[in-house]
Design a protein around this motif. Structure first.
Motif, PDB file in Angstrom:
ATOM      1  N   SER A  71       6.904  14.586   1.266  1.00  0.00           N
ATOM      2  CA  SER A  71       5.798  14.558   2.230  1.00  0.00           C
ATOM      3  C   SER A  71       4.441  14.797   1.576  1.00  0.00           C
ATOM      4  O   SER A  71       3.421  14.328   2.071  1.00  0.00           O
ATOM      5  N   GLU A  72       4.440  15.503   0.444  1.00  0.00           N
ATOM      6  CA  GLU A  72       3.173  15.827  -0.229  1.00  0.00           C
ATOM      7  C   GLU A  72       2.871  14.951  -1.438  1.00  0.00           C
ATOM      8  O   GLU A  72       1.767  15.031  -1.989  1.00  0.00           O
ATOM      9  N   ALA A  73       3.804  14.117  -1.861  1.00  0.00           N
ATOM     10  CA  ALA A  73       3.672  13.396  -3.128  1.00  0.00           C
ATOM     11  C   ALA A  73       2.386  12.600  -3.244  1.00  0.00           C
ATOM     12  O   ALA A  73       1.657  12.735  -4.231  1.00  0.00           O
ATOM     13  N   ARG A  74       2.096  11.772  -2.272  1.00  0.00           N
ATOM     14  CA  ARG A  74       0.922  10.902  -2.379  1.00  0.00           C
ATOM     15  C   ARG A  74      -0.369  11.703  -2.445  1.00  0.00           C
ATOM     16  O   ARG A  74      -1.232  11.444  -3.286  1.00  0.00           O
ATOM     17  N   LEU A  83      -1.160   4.926  -9.319  1.00  0.00           N
ATOM     18  CA  LEU A  83      -0.437   4.552  -8.109  1.00  0.00           C
ATOM     19  C   LEU A  83       1.020   4.208  -8.423  1.00  0.00           C
ATOM     20  O   LEU A  83       1.929   4.568  -7.669  1.00  0.00           O
ATOM     21  N   ASP A  84       1.267   3.547  -9.549  1.00  0.00           N
ATOM     22  CA  ASP A  84       2.640   3.221  -9.947  1.00  0.00           C
ATOM     23  C   ASP A  84       3.469   4.479 -10.192  1.00  0.00           C
ATOM     24  O   ASP A  84       4.651   4.542  -9.815  1.00  0.00           O
ATOM     25  N   VAL A  85       2.880   5.464 -10.818  1.00  0.00           N
ATOM     26  CA  VAL A  85       3.583   6.718 -11.090  1.00  0.00           C
ATOM     27  C   VAL A  85       3.840   7.477  -9.794  1.00  0.00           C
ATOM     28  O   VAL A  85       4.928   8.018  -9.590  1.00  0.00           O
ATOM     29  N   VAL A  86       2.867   7.482  -8.898  1.00  0.00           N
ATOM     30  CA  VAL A  86       3.046   8.136  -7.600  1.00  0.00           C
ATOM     31  C   VAL A  86       4.188   7.459  -6.836  1.00  0.00           C
ATOM     32  O   VAL A  86       5.057   8.132  -6.266  1.00  0.00           O
ATOM     33  N   GLN A  87       4.197   6.125  -6.840  1.00  0.00           N
ATOM     34  CA  GLN A  87       5.267   5.398  -6.153  1.00  0.00           C
ATOM     35  C   GLN A  87       6.628   5.695  -6.780  1.00  0.00           C
ATOM     36  O   GLN A  87       7.621   5.860  -6.072  1.00  0.00           O
ATOM     37  N   ALA A  88       6.668   5.785  -8.095  1.00  0.00           N
ATOM     38  CA  ALA A  88       7.921   6.131  -8.777  1.00  0.00           C
ATOM     39  C   ALA A  88       8.379   7.531  -8.372  1.00  0.00           C
ATOM     40  O   ALA A  88       9.584   7.774  -8.178  1.00  0.00           O
ATOM     41  N   ALA A  89       7.427   8.454  -8.235  1.00  0.00           N
ATOM     42  CA  ALA A  89       7.775   9.809  -7.800  1.00  0.00           C
ATOM     43  C   ALA A  89       8.326   9.800  -6.380  1.00  0.00           C
ATOM     44  O   ALA A  89       9.328  10.477  -6.085  1.00  0.00           O
ATOM     45  N   GLN A  94      13.026  10.163  -2.725  1.00  0.00           N
ATOM     46  CA  GLN A  94      13.900   9.525  -1.739  1.00  0.00           C
ATOM     47  C   GLN A  94      15.334   9.454  -2.248  1.00  0.00           C
ATOM     48  O   GLN A  94      16.277   9.717  -1.495  1.00  0.00           O
ATOM     49  N   SER A  95      15.486   9.114  -3.499  1.00  0.00           N
ATOM     50  CA  SER A  95      16.817   9.057  -4.097  1.00  0.00           C
ATOM     51  C   SER A  95      17.474  10.435  -4.110  1.00  0.00           C
ATOM     52  O   SER A  95      18.661  10.592  -3.786  1.00  0.00           O
TER      53      SER A  95
END
Length: 123
Positions: A71-74, A83-89, A94-95
């Motif tokens: 919930s706090e990642a972004r 942005l790519d690293v944030v999306q990977a996180a 989720q995994s």
């Protein structure tokens, strides 16, 4: 003699309830999913139901931490990562959330069996 039954979602590392050494396999698996420090507590070694309860609470706390991270990642990472690293996180969270949901079901079933519940085969 009734057949040994493990319900859907039972951990593959643990023998079905009432199989030879099933409680030993349950204890080993429960300790494996808990922090290593738990092995030092004699109460957890001597009382398998207590160990199972500790394991349930540990997994639930991990789930809560994972969901908070998701919930706090972004918001928390946008200033320190691309942005790519944030999306990977986000994908990693989720995994991990999915993995922990599976483990929570498994540990809950093992706790129920250690408390005496037995499962029956369904057609």
């Amino acid at each position: 003699m009734s057949a040994l039954v493990a319900p859907a979602g039972w951990p593959r590392e643990v023998r079905p309830p009432d199989a030879p050494d099933w409680e030993r396999t349950a204890v080993n698996w429960l300790f494996d999913i808990c922090p290593p420090e738990y092995r030092a507590h004699q109460a957890l070694r001597r009382h398998v139901v207590v160990l199972a309860r500790f394991a349930v609470l540990h997994v639930e706390a991990s789930q809560a931490a994972c969901r908070r991270g998701l919930s706090e990642a972004r918001a928390e990472l946008r200033d320190v990562a691309t942005l790519d690293v944030v999306q990977a996180a986000v994908l990693a969270w989720q995994s991990e959330d999915a993995r922990l949901s599976k483990v929570r079901r498994e540990v809950g079933l093992v706790e129920e069996a250690l408390r005496g519940r037995r499962f029956v085969a369904r057609l």
